[in-house]
Design an enzyme around this catalytic site. Structure first.
Site, PDB file in Angstrom:
ATOM      1  N   LYS A  11       0.941  -1.542  -0.039  1.00  0.00           N
ATOM      2  CA  LYS A  11       0.112   0.103   0.178  1.00  0.00           C
ATOM      3  C   LYS A  11       0.400   1.172  -0.065  1.00  0.00           C
ATOM      4  O   LYS A  11       1.770   1.061   0.667  1.00  0.00           O
ATOM      5  CB  LYS A  11      -0.945   0.256   1.675  1.00  0.00           C
ATOM      6  CG  LYS A  11      -1.997  -1.401   1.351  1.00  0.00           C
ATOM      7  CD  LYS A  11      -3.020  -0.892   2.506  1.00  0.00           C
ATOM      8  CE  LYS A  11      -4.067  -2.194   2.046  1.00  0.00           C
ATOM      9  NZ  LYS A  11      -5.223  -1.950   3.456  1.00  0.00           N
ATOM     10  N   TYR A  51     -12.617  -2.398  -3.977  1.00  0.00           N
ATOM     11  CA  TYR A  51     -12.830  -2.229  -2.095  1.00  0.00           C
ATOM     12  C   TYR A  51     -14.490  -2.035  -1.936  1.00  0.00           C
ATOM     13  O   TYR A  51     -15.178  -1.425  -0.966  1.00  0.00           O
ATOM     14  CB  TYR A  51     -12.327  -0.918  -1.254  1.00  0.00           C
ATOM     15  CG  TYR A  51     -11.053  -1.221  -0.911  1.00  0.00           C
ATOM     16  CD1 TYR A  51     -11.016  -3.155  -0.069  1.00  0.00           C
ATOM     17  CD2 TYR A  51     -10.155  -0.906  -1.226  1.00  0.00           C
ATOM     18  CE1 TYR A  51      -9.274  -2.759   0.578  1.00  0.00           C
ATOM     19  CE2 TYR A  51      -8.737  -1.142  -1.543  1.00  0.00           C
ATOM     20  CZ  TYR A  51      -8.715  -2.166   0.097  1.00  0.00           C
ATOM     21  OH  TYR A  51      -7.543  -2.557   0.272  1.00  0.00           O
ATOM     22  N   PHE A  59     -15.819   4.466   6.638  1.00  0.00           N
ATOM     23  CA  PHE A  59     -14.104   4.815   6.319  1.00  0.00           C
ATOM     24  C   PHE A  59     -13.748   4.428   4.828  1.00  0.00           C
ATOM     25  O   PHE A  59     -12.658   4.137   4.318  1.00  0.00           O
ATOM     26  CB  PHE A  59     -13.299   3.611   7.080  1.00  0.00           C
ATOM     27  CG  PHE A  59     -12.951   2.125   6.863  1.00  0.00           C
ATOM     28  CD1 PHE A  59     -12.771   1.025   6.203  1.00  0.00           C
ATOM     29  CD2 PHE A  59     -13.988   1.441   8.164  1.00  0.00           C
ATOM     30  CE1 PHE A  59     -12.989   0.654   5.785  1.00  0.00           C
ATOM     31  CE2 PHE A  59     -14.272   0.243   7.439  1.00  0.00           C
ATOM     32  CZ  PHE A  59     -13.462   0.207   6.473  1.00  0.00           C
ATOM     33  N   ARG A  87      -1.241 -14.126   5.523  1.00  0.00           N
ATOM     34  CA  ARG A  87      -2.527 -13.530   6.224  1.00  0.00           C
ATOM     35  C   ARG A  87      -1.139 -13.665   7.748  1.00  0.00           C
ATOM     36  O   ARG A  87      -1.546 -12.686   8.029  1.00  0.00           O
ATOM     37  CB  ARG A  87      -3.446 -14.315   6.351  1.00  0.00           C
ATOM     38  CG  ARG A  87      -4.410 -13.609   5.516  1.00  0.00           C
ATOM     39  CD  ARG A  87      -5.976 -14.241   5.010  1.00  0.00           C
ATOM     40  NE  ARG A  87      -6.503 -13.307   6.004  1.00  0.00           N
ATOM     41  CZ  ARG A  87      -6.957 -12.660   5.772  1.00  0.00           C
ATOM     42  NH1 ARG A  87      -7.316 -11.220   4.683  1.00  0.00           N
ATOM     43  NH2 ARG A  87      -8.177 -10.978   7.154  1.00  0.00           N
ATOM     44  N   THR A  93      -5.131  -7.195  11.039  1.00  0.00           N
ATOM     45  CA  THR A  93      -5.356  -5.765  10.096  1.00  0.00           C
ATOM     46  C   THR A  93      -5.145  -4.249  10.543  1.00  0.00           C
ATOM     47  O   THR A  93      -4.426  -3.441  10.362  1.00  0.00           O
ATOM     48  CB  THR A  93      -7.536  -5.872   9.785  1.00  0.00           C
ATOM     49  OG1 THR A  93      -7.246  -6.966   9.083  1.00  0.00           O
ATOM     50  CG2 THR A  93      -7.134  -4.585   8.889  1.00  0.00           C
ATOM     51  N   ARG A 104       3.073  -6.096   9.395  1.00  0.00           N
ATOM     52  CA  ARG A 104       1.919  -5.196  10.300  1.00  0.00           C
ATOM     53  C   ARG A 104       2.729  -4.603  11.107  1.00  0.00           C
ATOM     54  O   ARG A 104       2.352  -3.087  11.568  1.00  0.00           O
ATOM     55  CB  ARG A 104       0.125  -5.321   9.996  1.00  0.00           C
ATOM     56  CG  ARG A 104      -0.002  -5.479   8.284  1.00  0.00           C
ATOM     57  CD  ARG A 104      -1.331  -6.030   8.702  1.00  0.00           C
ATOM     58  NE  ARG A 104      -2.008  -5.400   7.092  1.00  0.00           N
ATOM     59  CZ  ARG A 104      -3.650  -6.379   7.173  1.00  0.00           C
ATOM     60  NH1 ARG A 104      -3.456  -7.521   7.838  1.00  0.00           N
ATOM     61  NH2 ARG A 104      -4.124  -5.769   5.451  1.00  0.00           N
ATOM     62  N   ASN A 114      -2.364   0.864   6.804  1.00  0.00           N
ATOM     63  CA  ASN A 114      -1.491  -0.666   7.649  1.00  0.00           C
ATOM     64  C   ASN A 114      -0.578  -1.548   6.471  1.00  0.00           C
ATOM     65  O   ASN A 114      -0.928  -2.821   6.456  1.00  0.00           O
ATOM     66  CB  ASN A 114      -2.840  -1.905   8.071  1.00  0.00           C
ATOM     67  CG  ASN A 114      -3.698  -2.388   7.073  1.00  0.00           C
ATOM     68  OD1 ASN A 114      -3.528  -1.335   5.502  1.00  0.00           O
ATOM     69  ND2 ASN A 114      -4.568  -2.920   7.365  1.00  0.00           N
ATOM     70  N   HIS A 117      -1.987  -4.927   1.924  1.00  0.00           N
ATOM     71  CA  HIS A 117      -3.239  -6.100   1.586  1.00  0.00           C
ATOM     72  C   HIS A 117      -3.217  -7.323   0.984  1.00  0.00           C
ATOM     73  O   HIS A 117      -2.312  -7.983   0.484  1.00  0.00           O
ATOM     74  CB  HIS A 117      -4.077  -5.111   0.536  1.00  0.00           C
ATOM     75  CG  HIS A 117      -5.825  -6.341  -0.111  1.00  0.00           C
ATOM     76  ND1 HIS A 117      -7.025  -6.419   1.040  1.00  0.00           N
ATOM     77  CD2 HIS A 117      -5.739  -7.324  -0.995  1.00  0.00           C
ATOM     78  CE1 HIS A 117      -7.776  -7.130   0.086  1.00  0.00           C
ATOM     79  NE2 HIS A 117      -7.051  -7.715  -1.195  1.00  0.00           N
ATOM     80  N   GLU A 128      -9.769 -11.218  -7.306  1.00  0.00           N
ATOM     81  CA  GLU A 128      -8.961 -10.313  -6.901  1.00  0.00           C
ATOM     82  C   GLU A 128      -7.283 -10.454  -8.229  1.00  0.00           C
ATOM     83  O   GLU A 128      -7.295  -9.166  -8.481  1.00  0.00           O
ATOM     84  CB  GLU A 128      -8.461 -10.245  -5.693  1.00  0.00           C
ATOM     85  CG  GLU A 128      -9.126  -9.406  -4.653  1.00  0.00           C
ATOM     86  CD  GLU A 128      -9.323  -9.252  -3.613  1.00  0.00           C
ATOM     87  OE1 GLU A 128      -8.061  -9.735  -2.361  1.00  0.00           O
ATOM     88  OE2 GLU A 128      -9.704  -9.570  -2.364  1.00  0.00           O
TER      89      GLU A 128
HETATM   90  P1  CMP Z   1      -7.826  -4.550   3.657  1.00  0.00           P
HETATM   91  O1  CMP Z   1      -7.080  -5.710   4.064  1.00  0.00           O
HETATM   92  O2  CMP Z   1      -7.125  -3.653   2.228  1.00  0.00           O
HETATM   93  O3  CMP Z   1      -9.466  -4.667   3.061  1.00  0.00           O
HETATM   94  C1  CMP Z   1      -9.881  -3.359   3.947  1.00  0.00           C
HETATM   95  C2  CMP Z   1      -9.566  -2.242   4.434  1.00  0.00           C
HETATM   96  O4  CMP Z   1     -10.181  -1.208   5.166  1.00  0.00           O
HETATM   97  C3  CMP Z   1      -7.977  -2.872   5.336  1.00  0.00           C
HETATM   98  O5  CMP Z   1      -7.996  -3.116   4.486  1.00  0.00           O
HETATM   99  C4  CMP Z   1      -8.432  -1.677   6.359  1.00  0.00           C
HETATM  100  O6  CMP Z   1      -6.410  -1.155   5.310  1.00  0.00           O
HETATM  101  C5  CMP Z   1      -8.722  -0.591   5.541  1.00  0.00           C
HETATM  102  N1  CMP Z   1      -9.648  -0.725   6.805  1.00  0.00           N
HETATM  103  C6  CMP Z   1     -10.569  -1.497   8.358  1.00  0.00           C
HETATM  104  N2  CMP Z   1     -11.099  -0.687   9.208  1.00  0.00           N
HETATM  105  C7  CMP Z   1     -10.889   0.280   9.355  1.00  0.00           C
HETATM  106  C8  CMP Z   1     -11.247   1.398   9.425  1.00  0.00           C
HETATM  107  N3  CMP Z   1     -11.875   1.166  10.572  1.00  0.00           N
HETATM  108  N4  CMP Z   1     -10.819   2.360   9.564  1.00  0.00           N
HETATM  109  C9  CMP Z   1     -10.287   3.015   8.820  1.00  0.00           C
HETATM  110  N5  CMP Z   1      -9.580   2.028   7.630  1.00  0.00           N
HETATM  111  C10 CMP Z   1      -9.965   0.175   7.366  1.00  0.00           C
END
Ligand code: CMP
Length: 140
Positions: A11, A51, A59, A87, A93, A104, A114, A117, A128
């Site tokens: 990212k 997404y 968010f 994972r 996450t 992470r 973070n 993905h 994907e």
């Molecule tokens: P990802 O695995 O890319 O899939 C969805 C993304 O949404 C997740 O990683 C986070 O980076 C993001 N995400 C999830 N929860 C939140 C949150 N509470 N605030 C901001 N971003 C979020």
């Protein structure tokens, strides 16, 4: 054990801080092979499509703005149980909940920024991968 393919994004918070190689090293040291990789600038439309499942979340706007803020590196990873293995290597996450040694825990800034993905299932991995790569770009 099953040989699987999964999808990964490095990212913008990681590409911006020059951590692309550090993230890839974690993936390779964890037993995954990178069988496709490209650095791209996501468009808003492409990021919103990727997404879409999160489009009703509070968010969502912040997530899309972040994902188009700098280039990303999209990759296909292959290995034994690659979906779950990736994972594990990424960690939770929310970096505050991630185990020591995970991507992470070591690199992420917060739950939004973070660093990586990874697909959450084999079914989503296929979807994907096909969203970003054609067959000729994946060279196992
Ligand atoms: P990802 O695995 O890319 O899939 C969805 C993304 O949404 C997740 O990683 C986070 O980076 C993001 N995400 C999830 N929860 C939140 C949150 N509470 N605030 C901001 N971003 C979020």
């Amino acid at each position: 054990m099953a040989l699987q393919r999964t999808f990964s994004i490095i990212k913008p918070d990681a590409t911006r801080r020059n951590l692309t190689g550090a993230v890839i090293k974690k993936l390779e040291d964890g037993g995954l092979r990178i069988i496709a990789s490209k650095r791209i600038q996501l468009t808003r439309e492409k990021a919103e499509g990727f997404y879409a499942v999160h489009s009703e979340r509070p968010f969502f706007g912040e997530l899309v703005d972040f994902m188009i803020s700098e280039p990303v590196v999209v990759q296909v990873l292959e290995g034994e149980n690659a979906v779950a293995r990736n994972r594990e290597i990424m960690g939770a996450t929310n970096p505050e909940e991630a185990d020591a040694g995970t991507i992470r825990k070591e690199f992420a800034i917060d739950i939004g920024e973070n660093s990586v993905h990874g697909s959450d299932s084999l079914e989503n991995a296929k979807i994907e991968i096909e969203y970003f790569f054609n067959d000729a770009e994946v060279v196992g």
